[in-house]
Structure formats: structure tokens, C-alpha cells
Design an enzyme around this catalytic site. Structure first.
Site, PDB file in Angstrom:
ATOM      1  N   LYS A  71      38.152  32.986  59.312  1.00 14.78           N
ATOM      2  CA  LYS A  71      36.727  32.772  59.537  1.00 14.78           C
ATOM      3  C   LYS A  71      36.594  31.554  60.429  1.00 14.78           C
ATOM      4  O   LYS A  71      37.037  30.460  60.057  1.00 14.78           O
ATOM      5  CB  LYS A  71      35.975  32.576  58.221  1.00 14.78           C
ATOM      6  N   ASP A 156      37.627  35.940  40.572  1.00 17.42           N
ATOM      7  CA  ASP A 156      36.700  35.040  41.255  1.00 17.42           C
ATOM      8  C   ASP A 156      35.524  34.780  40.327  1.00 17.42           C
ATOM      9  O   ASP A 156      34.744  35.687  40.035  1.00 17.42           O
ATOM     10  CB  ASP A 156      36.235  35.691  42.560  1.00 17.42           C
ATOM     11  N   LEU A 157      35.393  33.556  39.841  1.00 17.98           N
ATOM     12  CA  LEU A 157      34.307  33.180  38.935  1.00 17.98           C
ATOM     13  C   LEU A 157      33.196  32.562  39.767  1.00 17.98           C
ATOM     14  O   LEU A 157      33.298  31.424  40.229  1.00 17.98           O
ATOM     15  CB  LEU A 157      34.817  32.195  37.880  1.00 17.98           C
ATOM     16  N   HIS A 197      38.451  30.092  41.335  1.00 20.85           N
ATOM     17  CA  HIS A 197      39.324  31.256  41.443  1.00 20.85           C
ATOM     18  C   HIS A 197      40.465  31.064  40.448  1.00 20.85           C
ATOM     19  O   HIS A 197      40.978  29.951  40.287  1.00 20.85           O
ATOM     20  CB  HIS A 197      39.902  31.390  42.857  1.00 20.85           C
ATOM     21  N   ASP A 246      34.215  38.376  39.230  1.00 21.97           N
ATOM     22  CA  ASP A 246      34.493  39.337  40.296  1.00 21.97           C
ATOM     23  C   ASP A 246      35.975  39.711  40.265  1.00 21.97           C
ATOM     24  O   ASP A 246      36.846  38.911  40.579  1.00 21.97           O
ATOM     25  CB  ASP A 246      34.127  38.720  41.654  1.00 21.97           C
ATOM     26  N   ARG A 263      37.246  25.037  53.651  1.00 29.46           N
ATOM     27  CA  ARG A 263      36.086  25.915  53.587  1.00 29.46           C
ATOM     28  C   ARG A 263      35.076  25.500  54.652  1.00 29.46           C
ATOM     29  O   ARG A 263      35.003  24.317  55.033  1.00 29.46           O
ATOM     30  CB  ARG A 263      35.407  25.868  52.202  1.00 29.46           C
ATOM     31  N   HIS A 379      52.234  57.023  16.344  1.00 29.90           N
ATOM     32  CA  HIS A 379      51.085  57.726  16.902  1.00 29.90           C
ATOM     33  C   HIS A 379      51.558  59.077  17.423  1.00 29.90           C
ATOM     34  O   HIS A 379      52.760  59.350  17.486  1.00 29.90           O
ATOM     35  CB  HIS A 379      50.410  56.900  18.001  1.00 29.90           C
ATOM     36  N   ASP A 381      51.307  61.582  20.603  1.00 32.45           N
ATOM     37  CA  ASP A 381      50.929  61.766  22.008  1.00 32.45           C
ATOM     38  C   ASP A 381      50.546  63.225  22.227  1.00 32.45           C
ATOM     39  O   ASP A 381      51.380  64.127  22.106  1.00 32.45           O
ATOM     40  CB  ASP A 381      52.088  61.370  22.922  1.00 32.45           C
ATOM     41  N   LYS A 573      46.448  39.519  10.258  1.00 31.82           N
ATOM     42  CA  LYS A 573      45.244  38.748   9.933  1.00 31.82           C
ATOM     43  C   LYS A 573      44.060  39.425  10.604  1.00 31.82           C
ATOM     44  O   LYS A 573      43.971  39.471  11.825  1.00 31.82           O
ATOM     45  CB  LYS A 573      45.360  37.302  10.400  1.00 31.82           C
TER      46      LYS A 573
END
Length: 873
Positions: A71, A156-157, A197, A246, A263, A379, A381, A573
Site C-alpha cells: 500500500k 484480526d480483533l 492481530h 475477523d 502503517r 462412538h 461412525d 469435572k
């Protein structure tokens, strides 16, 4: 000039403003080094160049072998009030030096040749053309120039309006906890823009698609747990006051600003890797190029500590990566299956070729197989052929054999058709390790196949687990956002037996819809008869239960070092409400404090069918989420309900379960309080084996879980794998001590959870003006209550309103804890210290305050005098 190239700069320059430098044997002409790129603090192009060269080693390690999207700000970034023009540049500029290495990426309708960072000279050239921000994907070019699987996951917060770094910090620690549980070390990066991030290291075994799915599931899970703080939807209308988690930048076609890149903000901030200790500080802020340069020169590189501080070396132009084919290799329906298995280590079939769909062939009959899989937990399958693969679900207790019984079915990866005949042992350490045998197999008739519903008739072997008769099943997806969450059940209308087997019974199959209804009515009558009969056949032994019921024995908080010797047994627990249950002429279910749980959880009346009269048991009321994991927040929502109608509705739509782990009294034995733990468990298991409701799991809400064995490390590993709160260690020969907290029971938690007493609240603002901003907390010590900090996140809207109402009726004039600091006394309102709650925290601060506490909910099953410190300093 290409339309997307942007303005040219420096076409005509005076010789005094241009100089030629040699970097790594490469010549680069630099110009306008005194040009100001960041007007607000006077940072020049020369300053940016100096920064790039000073941090080259760590920046190249983060960007090595990745295509770099730049950029650019040819005229500088401008000011906050008047930002300058910028543009993204993907393909390499025509004016780029010939020695800049490049890799070609084929897109759907075009290709781009991207620069690759292999030497400080490339970074210097970026500075020359004012490419301030460097964006890279999470995958790298391999030795032959082809894309590899991603070696990192990124979250990405991004804070919405009304939120900022403090909220991002809360989410970052929550994400870290989840990633740690997954065995993925992570490093936070203050983005240099608004948020944080979070990068986690991967081993390269999984595709971008798979990593994206995991990141998306993590985001949705955290959003469900903390809807007041986290949102995973990109729509801005939903983000006010919250943090967007994100996950989408894990796509092979997406990029994220590279760690250590500057940046294009008003000041030269940097996407700066930080330590977790820094993230936890109250004065956390973004760092600029000057601060980051000083850190790197001092040897501080948090990103390299997780990902390795290697660089790409000094590859020459002739050795530059070859043009890659695409961001990620082509995948077919078996890609996920292959990625999880090494054919050299497992006997499972691992075909190299893509699956062939023969479903349109006129003589083709699709197949099914149900395999009994003794992995960490048994289990079944269940696999149905569809479009050339076996579409698979993991069913915990085998496909149901009675109409009206529902079973959880977890959608797993598609399997090859060759798997239909597989039986054998998957080695320890491999995916799905354990013994596999065929429970039943045969052909299927598909009646409906949609993304959220499958209906098929399974016709198995005469001696198979389905009973030798055809059965019509419906698989229904239960969560629109979770592709793995399904249920399986028999349809009411069952097919007639094609074999005319004399074994076809009401349990095995019903012929018509009317017959199915008759069966349900018959089951209802027989259940009622069982209840009446069991209560009237206790003449041989006393069916009375102790009055009052015993108080539950309590566990002490500890760590593995408190579990010494080999006379321990380990249990799961459960994250719920402790309860003592009893069956006599009726049934009873009481909390630790004696509260009657029958009205709150009416569905647990199944207790009366599960055990004979005269029985007293100890257990935990648990609410399971869509992934079949205990959810304390879901249980809290149930526990808050008070209206008869809403309780009944919730009992049908979101029922709870009772996990019974101890037995205190039976009609045959009388009191078992002095009986050793292992003998009590044996008696409990024997009763459970006699109870068809427990043994066959026919819709009942009562369960007797298996213990986790006698090996602590294995028990902890299984508990973490199942997403449980931790384990409880119990002495094999220990007796039951009602109401006492004893060293013979030790609870070992994976996460930091702390019970607290609410002593007050502080005023809220904005959306919380009508409720509260945070709650003030305390923990009892020898000399009384001591202040433990405040919690302001983790509440949902309904909970905020309810708590505000309750607290308003408990007001007192002075704080119950004398050591509340002045900063937290400001605008505080004090309450009588009766409400007990639980919070999650990342630890304790040096002054013994909770670090980053998050509200988990009230604990109506506990009283204030029972609260103890559980988090160590």
C-alpha cells in the site's frame, strides 16, 4: 502508465537529491530522502528507510517467501483531517529493479507477479517508492515456487464504535486460551491502527480452507459465549461497542499487514509484535517506528520467539522462486481426509486419486457402513455413500433403534468408499487412534439429500446391529452456522421388512405410521408402570431415604503436585450446578444450599425412572451446547427462568442433563457414606447397568459417566480433548464426608476460574446507563472479605437487567471489603455480600487482583462462606 499503478514520482530530479547505494551487492538509486511522509511528526522517507534496514532481519522472517502486496503513499500520508491519496499495488511495478525476486499467482481471470522479500535491498526499494504497508498471506511459496499450506493462523480483533484496545485485550486473552487448548502457541500484534492481530503457529498440515473453517468456528464459539463483547459478522450495525473477530484473513486469497510493517496512519505506527505481559498492562498503546526500532535493536522479537527468527537469506535473482500455480492446491472431497492421515503409519485406506461418482450408473446401489470405533471414547461412525464418497457422522451411542430416540450426530470429514470394509487398529498417536470393527453394513435407498436434512433407508446384514431389518433414518442439521451439529433419529413411518424376519418386533421396526404411534403410547404406559412397580416392590428392603439429605462433599482446589501416590481415580469435572438427588415415594433434587431444583429443571424427573426407591446420588446438572460440551452460560440462562410456562418451554427446547458420579444410599445397602469410593462407584455402576434408561440412553436426562482412569496425565489430556473444565482426583479408598471440603478430593482445572462474592457495582454509561458498568468483587480470607477487583465483560442484556434489579434491593452504605482502592470507590454502590458468582481470569496481579476477569454467571448453588481463592499468584 497502468490505470492501477498510481502517480509516478521523481521522474525529473536534481542530482543533489539522488544517491546510489549498494545493499547486499545490489545497486539502488534513492531520491527525496528528506521528503516528509508523516506530516504530524515530521517522519521522512529517510527515516522510513532507516527503520526498514534496522528491522530487516525480523521483518524478513515474518514476510519471507510470501507474495507482498504493497500500500503506497507517494505524496505521504497527509494528516488525520486531510489524508493523502493511497493505493494498493499487487503486481510488480514496471520500474522495479530487475533483481527484485518475484512469484506469479494465477487468479481466476488474470495473473499477478508479486515481489518477494529476500534481502534488505528489497525493503529499501519499498521505502524508495513509499510502499509503507506490506501485506502478506498466511501461506508461503515452497522451494519450487508453488504455494504451501499456511504456516500460521491469524485473527484480526477490530473494535467497533465505542470499543477500543481494552476490549480487544479481553478478546485476545479469550482467544489465547482457546488456542492454547488446541496446542497452538500464539503471539499478539498491536496492529498500529485500532486493534490487535493474533497469530498462531501451524505445522503446515492443513489447507487454507481447513484453517479458515477452524478460525470461523473459533469466532462463532467466542461470539456465542460472549455476545456482549464479540461479533463475527462483518456488518457494522452489529459492531457498536463490540470487537469484530475477523477470521476471514486465513483465506488463501486474503492478506494481513505483515508484523513489523509500518502503517499509513497520521503517525508512523507499526504492526508491532508484543509479549503477553505487555498486552495485559493497563497502559497498552500502539508503538511507532522509533519505539519498535529500539526494541529490535535491543534484541526483543516476540514474533520470532513463536515463529523462529530465521530470514530468507540472500537469494539472487536467478534463484528467485519459480512462478506458483495458485494460492492453494486443488482440493477434492477427500482432501480433508488425506490431510489427517499418513498412509505410512495407518492401515486405513488412503487413496491418492480423486473419488469417482458412479451414482448415475443405472445398476449402481449405494452402500452404508456403521463402524464401532473404540477411540478415546466409544462412538459409532455412520457413513452413507453419496457422490462417490462416504459422508460420515460420529454417533456416540450407535444409531437409535427406537422411534422417538434422538442421538447427537457430529458431521466429520468424507471418507473413501474403500473405508466401508475397513476393520483394524489405528495406531496410537495417529488421528482416530483405536480399534475399529464393523457394526453393520449394507445398502441404502436415499429418499432426500439436502444440506440440512438427509433421509435414507438402511438395509443391513441379517446379523448386523440394525437387527436385520430395514430402517428409515433422518439426519437433521441443528445449527445453521455449525455444519458439524446434527441429530439422527428413526422416522415415525418405518419400512416393512424386506426379509420377513420373525425377529421384527416393536423395538426393531414398525410397519406404518399408525403402528409407530401405538408404539409411542405403549412406551408411555410401560414407563408409568415401571415407576409404579418399582415403588411397590421395595418390601424386601427399606425404600426410605435420609431426611434431611446429606450435604455434598466438597473438593479442594489444587494442582498435579497435590496428587501423590497411586491410590487415585480421576473423574471429569463438569461445569454445572452440584445437586443431590433422591428417589423415594417421589423424587428430590437439591442444591448445595438446599434449594429445590425440581421446579427449575422439571425434565430431570427422569431420575425416578433411572434409580429404584431408596437411592440417594450425587451429581452435576449440566447444559450441553451444540458441540455436546458443557456450557455454563446456557445453564445460567435456564437457572434464571422463573415463570412456569417459560420453564416448561425451555425444558423441551434446551433440556439439561444430570451426570451422576457418586451414590450415598440404596435400599439394599443403607448408608454408603463409610464405604470406600471405588466400592461406591461399583454399586452405582451396577444400578446403572440394571437401568435400561441409563444403559441404552433412550431419551433420558440421567447419565452415569465413566471415570477417566488412574493415570493423571491421560485423564487431563482426555478432559482437554473433550472440552471439559478439568478433572477431579479422588482417593480410591476414601469415604464420603458430607458438607466437608477434604484433601481426598482435589479439583484440577484447565482454565483459571474463580468464585467471588459481589460487594457492589459502579455506574454504567451509554447502553449500560440503566444497569451498571462493572461489579465489584471480593473473596473471603481469614480476616474477612478482601477486594478482588471488578468485572465488566461477559454479561448479556437480560442478565444485566436482572442483576441490576437484584442488586438494587441489596444496597448498604459501606463496602463489605475494607481494602477497595479509591479509584474503584468512585461512583460505587455497595450491597450486602450474599451473591456468589464465578469469573474467568488470566491470573492475579501483584496486588492480588483478578487479571482480566470475565463474568461467567451466578452460582446459586453456593453460599458466600464457601468461596475460597482458587487462582494462585
Amino acid at each position: 502508465m497502468k490505470a492501477h499503478e498510481g502517480p509516478r514520482e521523481g521522474v525529473l530530479m536534481s542530482p543533489a537529491r539522488r544517491r546510489t547505494v549498494r545493499l547486499g551487492g545490489r545497486r539502488l538509486s534513492l531520491s527525496n530522502e528528506d521528503k516528509i511522509l508523516y506530516p504530524e511528526d515530521g517522519t521522512t522517507k529517510g527515516d522510513v528507510l532507516g527503520y526498514f534496514l534496522a528491522v530487516a532481519e525480523v521483518l524478513m522472517a515474518a514476510a519471507a517467501h510470501r507474495p507482498v502486496t504493497r500500500k503506497r503513499w507517494p505524496d505521504g500520508v497527509g494528516t488525520a483531517d486531510d489524508p493523502a491519496q493511497s493505493f494498493f499495488r499487487k503486481d510488480l511495478e514496471d520500474s522495479a529493479p530487475s533483481w527484485v525476486p518475484r512469484g506469479t499467482v494465477e487468479h481466476s481471470d488474470h495473473s499477478n507477479a508479486y515481489p518477494v522479500v529476500d534481502d534488505p535491498s528489497v525493503l529499501a526499494w519499498f521505502a524508495q517508492v513509499a510502499a509503507l504497508e506490506l501485506h502478506t498471506p498466511q501461506w508461503r511459496f515452497g522451494p519450487e515456487g508453488t504455494p504451501e499450506n499456511p504456516d500460521r493462523l491469524v485473527l484480526d480483533l477490530d473494535p467497533g464504535e465505542g470499543a477500543g484496545l481494552p476490549e480487544c485485550v479481553e478478546v485476545a486473552f479469550a482467544c489465547r486460551e482457546i488456542l492454547d487448548d488446541m496446542g497452538l502457541p500464539s503471539v499478539p500484534v498491536t496492529s498500529g491502527s485500532k486493534g490487535i492481530h493474533l497469530y498462531a503457529a501451524l505445522d503446515g498440515r492443513y489447507s487454507s480452507t481447513q484453517v479458515s473453517e477452524v478460525a470461523h468456528e473459533l469466532a462463532r464459539s467466542l461470539e456465542a459465549d460472549r455476545p456482549d463483547l464479540v461479533v463475527s459478522d462483518m456488518k457494522k450495525a452489529k459492531r457498536t461497542g463490540k470487537v469484530l473477530l475477523d477470521w476471514s484473513q486465513n483465506s488463501a486469497s486474503k492478506t494481513t499487514v505483515t508484523p513489523y510493517s509500518p502503517r499509513g496512519r497520521a503517525r508512523p505506527f507499526v504492526a508491532a509484535p508484543r509479549t503477553w505481559e505487555e498486552i495485559g498492562r493497563e497502559d497498552l498503546d500502539h508503538l511507532d517506528i522509533h519505539a519498535v526500532r529500539s526494541r529490535v535493536e535491543a534484541g526483543l522479537d516476540p514474533f520470532g520467539e513463536v515463529f523462529g527468527a530465521h530470514t530468507s537469506g540472500t537469494t539472487s535473482a536467478a534463484e528467485a522462486p519459480l512462478p506458483p500455480e495458485a494460492p492453494s492446491p486443488p482440493e477434492d472431497a477427500l482432501s480433508t481426509y488425506r490431510a489427517k492421515r499418513d498412509p505410512a503409519k495407518t492401515p486405513e485406506p488412503v487413496p491418492e486419486d480423486s473419488p469417482t461418482d458412479a451414482s448415475d450408473a443405472p445398476d449402481h446401489t449405494p452402500i452404508f457402513v456403521v463402524q464401532e470405533h473404540h477411540a478415546r471414547r466409544l462412538h459409532f461412525d455412520t457413513r452413507l455413500e453419496h457422490h462417490g464418497v462416504l459422508v460420515s457422522w460420529a454417533v456416540p451411542k450407535a444409531p437409535p433403534l427406537e422411534v422417538g430416540t434422538r442421538r447427537l450426530a457430529v458431521r466429520t470429514e468424507d471418507h473413501p468408499l474403500e473405508y466401508a470394509t475397513f476393520e483394524g487398529t489405528i495406531p496410537k498417536g495417529e488421528y482416530g487412534a483405536g480399534e475399529v470393527t464393523i457394526w453393520d453394513s449394507g445398502t441404502i435407498e436415499i429418499e432426500k439429500w439436502e444440506d440440512d436434512e438427509v433421509i435414507a433407508v438402511l438395509d443391513g446384514r441379517p446379523d448386523g446391529g440394525l437387527g436385520g431389518v430395514p430402517r428409515r433414518y433422518v439426519f437433521v442439521r441443528t445449527d445453521d452456522e455449525d455444519p458439524a451439529s446434527w441429530l439422527v433419529q428413526l422416522t415415525k413411518k418405518q419400512p416393512r421388512s424386506r426379509r420377513g424376519s420373525s425377529r421384527t418386533t416393536a423395538r426393531a421396526s414398525t410397519d406404518t405410521g399408525a403402528g409407530s404411534g401405538n408404539e409411542e403410547r405403549s412406551n408411555t404406559r410401560s414407563n408409568a408402570e415401571v415407576r409404579r412397580t418399582s415403588r411397590s416392590t421395595s418390601s424386601g428392603a427399606s425404600a426410605t431415604v435420609p431426611d434431611p439429605l446429606p450435604a455434598p462433599m466438597l473438593a479442594t482446589a489444587g494442582d498435579p503436585s497435590d496428587v501423590r501416590g497411586d491410590d487415585w481415580v480421576f473423574e471429569a469435572k463438569w461445569d454445572g450446578y452440584r445437586a443431590i438427588g433422591a428417589v423415594g415415594e417421589g423424587w428430590a433434587l437439591r442444591s448445595r444450599g438446599g434449594e429445590d431444583f425440581r421446579r427449575t429443571f422439571p425434565e430431570l424427573e427422569d431420575l425416578a425412572q433411572a434409580f429404584p426407591p431408596g437411592t440417594v446420588v450425587d451429581g452435576e446438572i449440566v447444559s450441553l451446547d451444540a458441540r455436546n460440551r458443557p456450557s455454563f452460560s446456557r445453564l445460567q440462562r435456564r437457572g434464571r427462568l422463573s415463570g412456569e410456562r417459560e420453564i416448561r418451554t425451555a425444558a423441551e427446547k434446551a433440556p439439561v442433563d444430570l451426570f451422576v458420579f457418586d451414590i450415598l444410599h440404596t435400599a439394599a445397602h443403607g448408608s454408603l457414606l463409610h464405604t470406600p469410593y471405588t466400592e461406591r462407584r461399583g454399586i452405582l455402576r451396577a444400578l446403572a447397568e440394571k437401568s435400561r434408561d441409563i444403559r441404552e440412553g433412550r431419551g433420558g436426562r440421567i447419565h452415569v459417566p465413566e471415570d477417566l482412569g488412574t493415570d493423571l496425565a491421560d485423564a487431563l489430556a482426555v478432559s482437554e480433548e473433550l472440552g471439559l473444565e478439568g478433572v477431579v482426583a479422588k482417593r480410591a479408598g476414601g469415604r464420603y464426608l458430607p458438607g466437608r471440603r477434604a484433601s481426598g478430593w482435589v479439583k484440577l482445572k484447565h482454565a483459571h476460574a474463580q468464585e467471588v462474592v459481589v460487594i457492589g457495582w459502579r455506574d454504567g454509561r451509554g447502553e449500560r446507563a440503566a444497569t451498571f458498568g462493572s461489579l465489584l468483587l471480593a473473596v473471603p480470607e481469614v480476616d474477612g472479605l478482601t477486594y478482588a477487583g471488578r468485572v465488566g465483560t461477559g454479561f448479556d442484556g437480560e442478565e444485566l437487567a436482572e442483576l441490576a434489579g437484584r442488586l438494587g434491593r441489596m444496597v448498604r452504605k459501606t463496602p463489605a471489603a475494607p481494602d477497595v482502592p479509591p479509584a474503584d470507590r468512585r461512583d460505587a454502590h455497595w450491597v450486602t455480600p450474599k451473591l456468589v458468582a464465578e469469573v474467568a481470569a488470566s491470573g492475579l496481579t501483584g496486588d492480588r487482583r483478578l487479571r482480566h476477569p470475565v463474568w461467567r454467571g451466578l452460582r446459586p448453588d453456593k453460599t458466600a462462606d464457601e468461596v475460597r481463592w482458587e487462582i494462585a499468584e
